[in-house]
Design an enzyme around this catalytic site. Structure first.
Site, PDB file in Angstrom:
ATOM      1  N   PHE A  11      91.982  96.094  30.249  1.00  0.00           N
ATOM      2  CA  PHE A  11      92.570  95.246  29.203  1.00  0.00           C
ATOM      3  C   PHE A  11      91.732  93.985  29.041  1.00  0.00           C
ATOM      4  CE2 PHE A  11      96.469  93.040  27.333  1.00  0.00           C
ATOM      5  CZ  PHE A  11      96.466  93.820  26.192  1.00  0.00           C
ATOM      6  N   LYS A 126      78.932 103.336  28.398  1.00  0.00           N
ATOM      7  CA  LYS A 126      77.687 104.096  28.358  1.00  0.00           C
ATOM      8  C   LYS A 126      77.542 105.025  29.561  1.00  0.00           C
ATOM      9  CE  LYS A 126      75.322 100.263  28.323  1.00  0.00           C
ATOM     10  NZ  LYS A 126      76.335  99.222  28.049  1.00  0.00           N
ATOM     11  N   GLU A 150      81.522 106.941  20.268  1.00  0.00           N
ATOM     12  CA  GLU A 150      80.635 106.320  19.286  1.00  0.00           C
ATOM     13  C   GLU A 150      80.173 104.936  19.736  1.00  0.00           C
ATOM     14  OE1 GLU A 150      78.126 105.919  16.709  1.00  0.00           O
ATOM     15  OE2 GLU A 150      79.395 107.571  16.049  1.00  0.00           O
ATOM     16  N   VAL A 153      76.673 103.361  22.101  1.00  0.00           N
ATOM     17  CA  VAL A 153      75.267 103.094  21.761  1.00  0.00           C
ATOM     18  C   VAL A 153      75.104 101.781  20.998  1.00  0.00           C
ATOM     19  CG1 VAL A 153      73.235 103.931  20.501  1.00  0.00           C
ATOM     20  CG2 VAL A 153      74.671 105.536  21.785  1.00  0.00           C
ATOM     21  N   GLY A 207      76.166  83.109  24.590  1.00  0.00           N
ATOM     22  CA  GLY A 207      77.013  84.238  24.954  1.00  0.00           C
ATOM     23  C   GLY A 207      76.391  85.588  24.686  1.00  0.00           C
ATOM     24  N   GLU A 210      74.211  87.870  29.786  1.00  0.00           N
ATOM     25  CA  GLU A 210      75.024  87.660  30.976  1.00  0.00           C
ATOM     26  C   GLU A 210      74.345  86.645  31.902  1.00  0.00           C
ATOM     27  OE1 GLU A 210      77.925  88.983  31.360  1.00  0.00           O
ATOM     28  OE2 GLU A 210      77.898  90.429  29.713  1.00  0.00           O
ATOM     29  N   LYS A 225      71.262 104.130  26.732  1.00  0.00           N
ATOM     30  CA  LYS A 225      71.517 104.457  25.332  1.00  0.00           C
ATOM     31  C   LYS A 225      70.522 105.481  24.801  1.00  0.00           C
ATOM     32  CE  LYS A 225      73.512  99.883  24.523  1.00  0.00           C
ATOM     33  NZ  LYS A 225      73.367  98.569  23.846  1.00  0.00           N
ATOM     34  N   GLY A 323      80.180  92.726  20.488  1.00  0.00           N
ATOM     35  CA  GLY A 323      81.306  92.010  19.890  1.00  0.00           C
ATOM     36  C   GLY A 323      82.599  92.767  20.133  1.00  0.00           C
TER      37      GLY A 323
END
Length: 348
Positions: A11, A126, A150, A153, A207, A210, A225, A323
């Site tokens: 979550f 991934k 979906e 990637v 942002g 990392e 990917k 995002g």
């Protein structure tokens, strides 16, 4: 109208964004011919919550970090992922946990438990797709459910589904992509005169990167990917370790400036290419692209993929590669695919 019961496993940002969309925009889903109801949530911080008649998402989303599902009807302070996945009344398990890129766990186990319990799975992870995608796909087919991914990637930007649905009848020879927004942002800032470390620090401040940017800068994120694209779109059967990988850590400011002065732009390119003998070669490496290349103009934290086809030449799609809301959209597109499958429109 069909109602699908969802179990949200994890979550964090992505599943919370999905929950917010379900709470705030029910008409969006009704227009697609179905409704969504969250009946289970698990999370390392909050614990687990199962409510057969549907969870009050407004109340749950308002809970501050540090609180627990304990004390709520059907709540527990422990995540209980296995029990919730196997025994909750969910039709679709939405898997969005923090997962190891080395072995794909715990997501691989979550996906297997769901499929073996007769539940569809949609995921943004991934790891399980790159490492065990073919195995999990066969397992899903054997159990009469869908395994959709979906968002694994390019976040919400459609790549896998676009190739399957829109490029039919074309021979796909290769797939090239800018598949990591952090590295692309860093290279762009180096074009503006920043050094590598300075550009990475700026990406962290914004942002995009990392605290430990190794996976982005070193290319291991793109490697996963590329393995997915090679296997899914070119029919390969490769492991991420088969993808020869070089990151951008050795690119210097003078390299970037010299290329730019000559009309070239450095990009970290993930590529899977079919050879004349039918074999597939997959690589991740920084390449100085000429200005006319379809990926040369992709700037900032944007991702893009260029498909090389026999009849159309290069077909390129670009969009956000990260995002929370964008990635939540990928989950929605996967749920749409599950709905099509349930109604008999199975993807070839």
């Amino acid at each position: 109208m069909t109602t699908y019961n969802l179990a949200l496993i994890g979550f964090g940002g992505v599943n919370r964004a999905l929950a917010e969309l379900i709470r705030d925009e029910p008409r969006r889903f009704a227009s697609l011919g179905f409704e969504l109801r969250v009946v289970a949530i698990t999370d390392l911080a909050f614990g687990s919550l199962v409510q057969v008649d549907g969870i009050d998402l407004a109340a749950v989303l308002a809970m501050p970090r540090g609180s627990s599902f304990e004390g709520l009807p059907g709540g527990s302070p422990d995540p209980r992922n296995e029990d919730v996945i196997k025994n909750s009344p969910a039709d679709i398990v939405v898997e969005a946990t923090f997962t190891s890129p080395i072995d794909g766990e715990p997501a691989v186990s979550h996906v297997k438990w769901a499929i073996e319990s007769g539940k569809h799975v949609v995921t943004t992870n991934k790891g399980p797709v790159a490492l065990h995608g073919m195995e999990l796909g066969r397992l899903a087919a054997d159990n009469g459910v869908r395994f959709e991914y979906e968002g694994s990637v390019m976040s919400g930007t459609p790549v896998i589904r676009l190739a399957h649905k829109m490029l039919g009848g074309l021979e796909l020879n290769s797939v090239q992509g800018i598949l990591n927004g952090t590295s692309n942002y860093v290279l762009g800032r180096m074009e503006a005169g920043l050094g590598l470390e300075e550009a990475i620090a700026e990406a962290q401040d914004r942002g995009y990167a990392e605290a430990d940017p190794t996976a982005d800068i070193g290319g291991s994120d793109v490697r996963l990917k590329v393995a997915i694209l090679a296997n899914e779109l070119l029919g390969a059967n490769i492991h991420p370790n088969d993808v020869e990988t070089t990151g951008i850590q050795d690119i210097k400011s003078e390299d970037v400036a010299q290329a730019l002065a000559s009309g070239y732009r450095w990009k970290l390119i993930g590529e899977a290419r079919r050879q004349e003998d039918g074999g597939i070669v997959a690589t991740v490496q920084p390449i100085a692209l000429p200005g006319e290349h379809p990926l040369a103009g992709i700037s900032g934290a944007t991702n893009a993929v260029s498909f090389s086809t026999d009849l159309l030449g290069a077909v390129t799609v670009s969009g956000p590669g990260a995002g929370r809301v964008e990635t939540a959209y990928a989950l929605i597109s996967d749920i749409i695919a599950v709905n099509e499958f349930a109604k008999g429109a199975v993807r070839a």
